[in-house]
Design an enzyme around this catalytic site. Sequence first.
Site, PDB file in Angstrom:
ATOM      1  N   GLN A   1      -4.596  -5.590   6.658  1.00 13.16           N
ATOM      2  CA  GLN A   1      -5.519  -6.516   6.001  1.00 13.16           C
ATOM      3  C   GLN A   1      -5.496  -7.895   6.644  1.00 13.16           C
ATOM      4  OE1 GLN A   1      -7.676  -5.644   3.703  1.00 13.16           O
ATOM      5  NE2 GLN A   1      -6.922  -3.565   3.375  1.00 13.16           N
TER       6      GLN A   1
ATOM      7  N   CYS B   1      -4.511   2.353  -3.865  1.00 15.62           N
ATOM      8  CA  CYS B   1      -3.289   2.810  -3.194  1.00 15.62           C
ATOM      9  C   CYS B   1      -2.174   1.776  -3.338  1.00 15.62           C
ATOM     10  CB  CYS B   1      -3.544   3.131  -1.722  1.00 15.62           C
ATOM     11  SG  CYS B   1      -4.565   4.593  -1.476  1.00 15.62           S
TER      12      CYS B   1
ATOM     13  N   HIS C   1       0.868  -1.180   0.000  1.00 14.01           N
ATOM     14  CA  HIS C   1       0.000   0.000   0.000  1.00 14.01           C
ATOM     15  C   HIS C   1       0.903   1.228   0.000  1.00 14.01           C
ATOM     16  CE1 HIS C   1      -2.846   2.969   1.643  1.00 14.01           C
ATOM     17  NE2 HIS C   1      -3.824   2.142   1.331  1.00 14.01           N
TER      18      HIS C   1
ATOM     19  N   LYS D   1     -11.013  -1.062   9.712  1.00 14.60           N
ATOM     20  CA  LYS D   1     -11.182  -2.245   8.868  1.00 14.60           C
ATOM     21  C   LYS D   1     -11.605  -3.475   9.675  1.00 14.60           C
ATOM     22  CE  LYS D   1      -7.538  -0.670   5.695  1.00 14.60           C
ATOM     23  NZ  LYS D   1      -8.366  -0.157   4.600  1.00 14.60           N
TER      24      LYS D   1
ATOM     25  N   ASP E   1       2.983  -4.633   8.133  1.00 11.67           N
ATOM     26  CA  ASP E   1       1.703  -3.957   7.973  1.00 11.67           C
ATOM     27  C   ASP E   1       0.617  -5.028   7.997  1.00 11.67           C
ATOM     28  OD1 ASP E   1      -0.556  -2.601   7.257  1.00 11.67           O
ATOM     29  OD2 ASP E   1       0.212  -1.838   5.349  1.00 11.67           O
TER      30      ASP E   1
END
Length: 418
Positions: free
Chosen positions: A213, A376, A133, A236, A210
Site C-alpha cells: 500500500q 483481509c 493483511h 495496485k 510489506d
Amino acid sequence: MTQLPGLLDIEAIRKDFPLLDRVVHDGKKIVYLDNAATSQKPRQVLDALNEYYEQHNANVHRGVHVLAEEATALYEGARDKVAAFINAPSRDEVIFTKNASESLNLVANMLGWADEPYRVDRETEIAITEMEHHSNIVPWQLLAQRTGAKLKWFGLTDDGRLDLSNIEEVITEKTKIVSFTLVSNIMGTVNPVEAIVRRAQDVGALVLIDASQAAPHMPLDVQALGADFVAFTGHKMCGPTGIGVLWGRQELLEDLPPFLGGGEMIETVSMHASTYAPAPHKFEAGTPPIAQAVGLGAAVDYLTAIGMDKIAAHEHAITEYAIKRLAEVPDLRIIGPTTAEDRGAAISFVLGDIHPHDVGQVLDEQGIAVRVGHHCARPVCLRYGIPATTRASFYLYSSPAEVDALIDGLEHVRNFFG
C-alpha cells in the site's frame, strides 16, 4: 470543481485510463474508489502488454532466436526499471513473484529452511502487528506452527496507530524476523518504520516490510527504509495482476535457500544433487510472469514520469478533503486515523448500525465502487468491535468530485435505510 492545493492535472490523467469512462447502472459513470484492492491500468500499460504478445512473445533466458532475445531483454529491462524505482543497490536484489503474498511466503519459507544464523526454530520468536493483511499474518502462523517458534505482535491504539509502548517485549534477543506493513490497507495508517527497524537491528533481527500500500502512492527507497526485505505487488500500482516483487539485501539472498525448485533457478543438476543459480534467478523457478513484468515496467515508467512525490501530494490533498467531508455525515465513524497526517489514501468507516455490505450495495447502485468486509485484516475489525467496514480508497486519478459523489451516495444510503 473543488480546487485543492497539490492536485495533479486530473482531467489529463483520467484520459489515460479507459475504464474510468465506463458507464454502469442506468447510465451512471463509474466512480472507482476501490484502489487499495486494485488500481486501474493506463493505456500505456495495456499497450505494452499487447505489443509484447503481438511482437515479442517467447520464453526467456535460454533461447538464441530473435524472439527469445527480445523477450529476455524486455523482462530483464523491467527488473532494471523496478530496481531504479525503489533505489535498490543492485538489480540482482529484485526478485519477481506473482504477488506480494508470494513474496512474503517466500521469506517465511526461506527462514524456516535456513541455516544459522537465520533459522527460525522453537528457540526463536517472530514479531508482526495486529494491523497486518492476512498475507502478513498467515505465513508467520504457519512458520510458527511448523518450527515451534513463538509468534508475537504489536497491538493497536484507539486511534488506529501501532502501540509501541512494549517494543522491548515484542522485539527481544530471541526475535529472528520482524514483519510489518508500511501502510495499513484497512486504516491507511503509515507506520513508524525508523523506530521498529532501530529496535530490530539492536537485537540482530531481520526486518521485512510489506509495502503493497506504499509503492503505488509514495516514493519508495529501500535503502532509506533500512529493512532487509521489502515486498509489494504490481496490480495496485497501475500494473497487471500476476506480478509481485521481493527486494532483499544481496548478502541475504546469497546465503538463504531457495523456496521453489525447477528450471532456471539451477546452476547444475545431477540425479544426486543440484547447485543453484545466483540471485535473483535462484528464487524464480520455472517460466516467470514475463508479460506481467513487462507491464509492471511500463507502469513504473508511467508513475515515474508523473512523479511519485507529486502523486503523494495529490493523494494527501484528496484524503484530507475526504476526511473533512466524511465528518459531515451523521453517525459515520472512521476506523483509524481521523486526520491526514501519517496516513495513506484508504479510509474505512462504519455508518451507524447499517451493515457495510448494505452500504456498499446501495453505493454500487449509484455507480460508486467501494470495498466492504474486513479487507483481509480481520484482527483489526475484532480490535475495534465491528463486523466489517466500508472502505473508500483513492489514487492519482481520484478527484474531489468523486469524494463529493461518495458523500452524496452516503446520504442516499442513510435515507434508504431510514
